[in-house]
Design a protein around this motif. Structure first.
Motif, PDB file in Angstrom:
ATOM      1  N   ILE A  84      14.656  -0.741  45.011  1.00  0.00           N
ATOM      2  CA  ILE A  84      13.578  -1.641  44.568  1.00  0.00           C
ATOM      3  C   ILE A  84      12.637  -1.874  45.749  1.00  0.00           C
ATOM      4  O   ILE A  84      12.956  -2.594  46.690  1.00  0.00           O
ATOM      5  N   HIS A 101       8.887  -1.794  45.013  1.00  0.00           N
ATOM      6  CA  HIS A 101       7.626  -2.336  44.478  1.00  0.00           C
ATOM      7  C   HIS A 101       7.915  -3.093  43.188  1.00  0.00           C
ATOM      8  O   HIS A 101       9.021  -3.015  42.649  1.00  0.00           O
ATOM      9  N   SER A 102       6.857  -3.752  42.682  1.00  0.00           N
ATOM     10  CA  SER A 102       7.090  -4.584  41.502  1.00  0.00           C
ATOM     11  C   SER A 102       7.469  -3.742  40.274  1.00  0.00           C
ATOM     12  O   SER A 102       8.229  -4.189  39.419  1.00  0.00           O
ATOM     13  N   ASP A 103       6.986  -2.486  40.200  1.00  0.00           N
ATOM     14  CA  ASP A 103       7.403  -1.692  39.033  1.00  0.00           C
ATOM     15  C   ASP A 103       8.878  -1.266  39.134  1.00  0.00           C
ATOM     16  O   ASP A 103       9.544  -1.100  38.112  1.00  0.00           O
ATOM     17  N   ASP A 104       9.401  -1.137  40.371  1.00  0.00           N
ATOM     18  CA  ASP A 104      10.851  -0.881  40.527  1.00  0.00           C
ATOM     19  C   ASP A 104      11.635  -2.080  40.002  1.00  0.00           C
ATOM     20  O   ASP A 104      12.685  -1.928  39.368  1.00  0.00           O
ATOM     21  N   ASP A 160      10.595  -4.267  37.754  1.00  0.00           N
ATOM     22  CA  ASP A 160      10.464  -4.281  36.291  1.00  0.00           C
ATOM     23  C   ASP A 160      11.479  -3.334  35.651  1.00  0.00           C
ATOM     24  O   ASP A 160      12.120  -3.654  34.659  1.00  0.00           O
ATOM     25  N   ARG A 161      11.598  -2.139  36.248  1.00  0.00           N
ATOM     26  CA  ARG A 161      12.548  -1.148  35.713  1.00  0.00           C
ATOM     27  C   ARG A 161      13.979  -1.645  35.801  1.00  0.00           C
ATOM     28  O   ARG A 161      14.777  -1.482  34.897  1.00  0.00           O
ATOM     29  N   ARG A 177      12.974 -10.862  30.766  1.00  0.00           N
ATOM     30  CA  ARG A 177      12.132 -10.051  31.661  1.00  0.00           C
ATOM     31  C   ARG A 177      10.813 -10.695  32.019  1.00  0.00           C
ATOM     32  O   ARG A 177       9.990 -10.101  32.711  1.00  0.00           O
TER      33      ARG A 177
END
Ligand code: PLP
Length: 264
Positions: free
Chosen positions: A163, A165-168, A170-171, A203
């Motif tokens: 993890i 970044h923020s998309d990591d 989110d995933r 989430r």
């Protein structure tokens, strides 16, 4: 509820009860010893059950011996029928078999009470505190857990990816969400810059607590945070208030200042 006042001669009334399932850290900084203190600091009463014994210390790589599941079951069956319990905190699980046994017992004796799970994977001093199958067992329990409290490293371990970044993030939340975890408190202490703890429900971020990075990192902050939340939930607090109070409590612990019972 347990009437401590009756035994001591006080008239404080019954204290809500929290069952703690965790490992023994003989330094006293983390694990069950820290959990008991944090629960007592909420005003609740702690029922301590040991899941594992550990060897650890400064510059000593941690290792552990899980408790005999049959023995733990005997302990639970000796205690749960006579002590009404309002919440549960699980830290180090020992083995998947121990974890299943705990969840089954909670469902049987106290269906519906909140369970806070701190998915402990490694010791602050280094060394692994889980068996290889623990990750799958934890993921499979999602729907039985009221709140999951991973730090970034533990969330990476559960999600199976880094993890950065923020998309990591989110995933990772999508992965644990698919396993049934609705509420996840992601602790930011292992990130960069000032640490921010974020509470997600389904989430969506519902609250965040931003602290100041300090050059100390005492043992057992994750244990204390989760145990304090469980204590507050046992007293009837809602999740956001419980997390907020626990955050302030752990800040006092990190900064070495006395806890003054601050609440929102
Ligand atoms: N539980 C046990 C038994 C431990 O020994 C540790 C850390 O060493 C932990 C939990 C996790 O501690 P922390 O709250 O520092 O994440």
């Amino acid at each position: 509820m347990i009437d401590e006042g009756a035994e001591s001669g006080n008239t404080t009334g019954p204290a809500p009860v929290v069952a703690l399932f965790s490992g023994l850290d003989p330094t006293g900084g983390a694990g069950i010893a820290a959990d008991i203190i944090a629960v007592r600091d909420t005003g609740a009463y702690a029922l301590p059950f040991l899941t594992a014994n550990t060897v650890q210390g400064q510059n000593v790589k941690a290792r552990f011996v899980p408790i005999d599941p049959t023995f733990l079951l005997d302990q639970i069956q000796a205690v749960f029928p006579s002590i009404q319990t309002e919440s549960v905190k699980i830290g180090m699980i020992g083995t998947p078999a121990i974890f299943h046994l705990i969840l089954n017992a909670v469902t049987r004796f106290f269906p519906g009470i909140p369970v806070v799970l701190d998915p402990v994977a490694s010791a602050s001093s280094g060394g692994c505190l889980v068996s290889p199958a623990s990750r799958d067992a934890i993921l499979a329990a999602g729907s039985q857990i009221r709140l999951l409290t991973p730090n970034l490293l533990e969330l990476e371990w559960l999600a199976g990816h880094a993890i950065r970044h923020s998309d990591d993030l989110d995933r990772a939340l999508a992965i644990v969400g698919r396993h049934g975890f609705q509420a996840v408190l992601v602790k930011g202490g292992h990130g960069e810059g000032d640490p921010e703890d974020k509470l997600f429900i389904d989430r969506k971020q519902v609250e965040a607590w931003k602290g100041r990075r300090v050059p100390v990192s005492p043992r057992g902050t994750g244990c204390r945070l989760a145990a304090f939340i469980a204590g507050k939930l046992a007293s009837g607090d809602d999740l956001i208030h419980a997390v907020h109070a626990a955050y302030q409590y752990v800040q006092c612990y990190i900064l070495g200042s006395p806890f003054t019972g601050c609440t929102r």
